[in-house]
Design an enzyme around this catalytic site. Structure first.
Site, PDB file in Angstrom:
ATOM      1  N   HIS A   1       0.848  -1.193   0.000  1.00 15.52           N
ATOM      2  CA  HIS A   1       0.000   0.000   0.000  1.00 15.52           C
ATOM      3  C   HIS A   1       0.882   1.242   0.000  1.00 15.52           C
ATOM      4  CE1 HIS A   1       1.149  -0.539   4.186  1.00 15.52           C
ATOM      5  NE2 HIS A   1       0.839   0.732   4.408  1.00 15.52           N
TER       6      HIS A   1
ATOM      7  N   ARG B   1       7.828  -8.735  15.582  1.00 17.57           N
ATOM      8  CA  ARG B   1       8.223  -7.408  15.123  1.00 17.57           C
ATOM      9  C   ARG B   1       7.282  -6.370  15.714  1.00 17.57           C
ATOM     10  NH1 ARG B   1       7.402  -3.747  10.721  1.00 17.57           N
ATOM     11  NH2 ARG B   1       9.369  -2.772  10.075  1.00 17.57           N
TER      12      ARG B   1
END
Length: 335
Positions: A202, A269
């Site tokens: 995106h 993460r």
């Protein structure tokens, strides 16, 4: 203190397009103390729409503290986290990205940068966390606002944009529509056969985004030839991404960078992204000082509110700016 994050329950059939092969590339690294930093920033925005920043002036202990508090929140039992969700759009969310069916291997918190405008969902986040979490968030947002306005000021100076603060004012004013997102990509219990989507490809709709993560890899950007490039993580630095709005205001001179996160590791993460946006009523169009001839404008004027609403109706990877591009006049010679 080390806290082991509990993996949430996510779908695992989210695979990266195998035709996209990541390759190494030198990402621009800009030292904000360099005398020619603003020249380097403009060059990076033109060539990549993306760059790494060092010597940024944000205290390392603030980064460490906010990351640890985010880890503590994501380690809470799902019954407590769910009280802050589903997002409206602010609050706590898992797996589902937006209202149009996009999925990812993550859970996240989305906060309005103006914490005075809290929703019921964001209030629930701070209700179940120590006061130090909110304090760290408030200080971090203050630093991100400072840094985003500084970057835009440097762009204004280098491009000789008039009137002054035409860009930086948009993220300085209290009406600025900015937000902070904290993402947690859980570790994988088993090594996947191929890379899976953590957050799909995106572009960001705002002016610029400031991204900081821990030392777990996963972020990739798409360069001009369509190749996906791995970004080496650095927990002490920030990465700056050009957004759609800045692409429009520079009439395409700067390109909003397409990016994604893949999960191919057993390490979790954590990332924090500050999206610096203009006020909702702000009119967005190519700057006249950069495009003297109106016929050379690539985009029609729109308000940030209009673009935000349009983006909310699209899929994550859709090209949102297409609806606002100027079309060449119809001519029989084109038939």
């Amino acid at each position: 203190m080390v806290i082991v994050l509990q993996p949430a329950s996510f779908d695992s059939n989210l695979y990266v397009n195998p035709k996209c092969k990541p390759r190494p590339v030198l990402i621009p690294v800009i030292d904000l103390t360099d005398s020619d930093a603003k020249t380097q920033i403009v060059k990076a925005c033109e060539e990549f729409g993306f760059f790494k920043v060092i010597n940024h002036g944000v205290r390392p202990d603030l980064l460490t503290q906010l990351e640890q508090e985010a880890i503590n929140f994501f380690a809470l039992h799902h019954s407590l986290k769910d009280k802050a969700g589903p997002p409206d759009p602010f609050g706590y969310g898992t797996k589902r990205i937006g209202p149009n069916g996009d999925l990812g291997w993550l859970e996240y918190i989305l906060l309005n940068a103006n914490l005075c405008l809290e929703s019921h969902k964001t209030t629930a986040i701070f209700r179940h966390t120590p006061a130090i979490f909110r304090e760290a968030v408030e200080e971090y947002i203050k630093e991100m606002k400072r840094m985003s306005s500084k970057f835009l000021e440097m762009v204004e100076e280098e491009l000789k944009i008039e009137p002054k603060e035409k860009l930086s004012r948009l993220v300085k004013v209290k009406e600025s529509d900015s937000c902070l997102r904290m993402n947690h990509y859980p570790e994988k219990e088993e090594t996947p056969v191929k890379e899976e989507i953590g957050f799909g490809e995106h572009t960001d709709p705002q002016l610029i985004s400031l991204l900081r993560s821990n030392d777990t890899e996963g972020l990739q950007i798409c360069v001009k030839d369509g190749t996906w490039v791995d970004v080496t993580p650095d927990h002490s630095s920030f990465f700056v991404l050009v957004g759609d709005t800045l692409q429009v205001m520079t009439n395409g001179r700067f390109k909003s960078v397409k990016h994604r996160v893949v999960t191919n590791t057993k390490r979790s993460r954590i990332s924090m992204i500050y999206f610096a946006g203009p006020p909702l009523s702000e009119k967005i169009a190519p700057l006249s000082c950069l495009v003297p001839k109106q016929d050379d404008c690539l985009y029609n004027e729109f308000t940030w509110s209009q673009y935000k609403l349009s983006a909310y109706k699209t899929k994550l990877g859709d090209y949102r700016l297409g609806l606002f591009e100027k079309r060449p006049p119809f001519s029989l010679s084109n038939v």
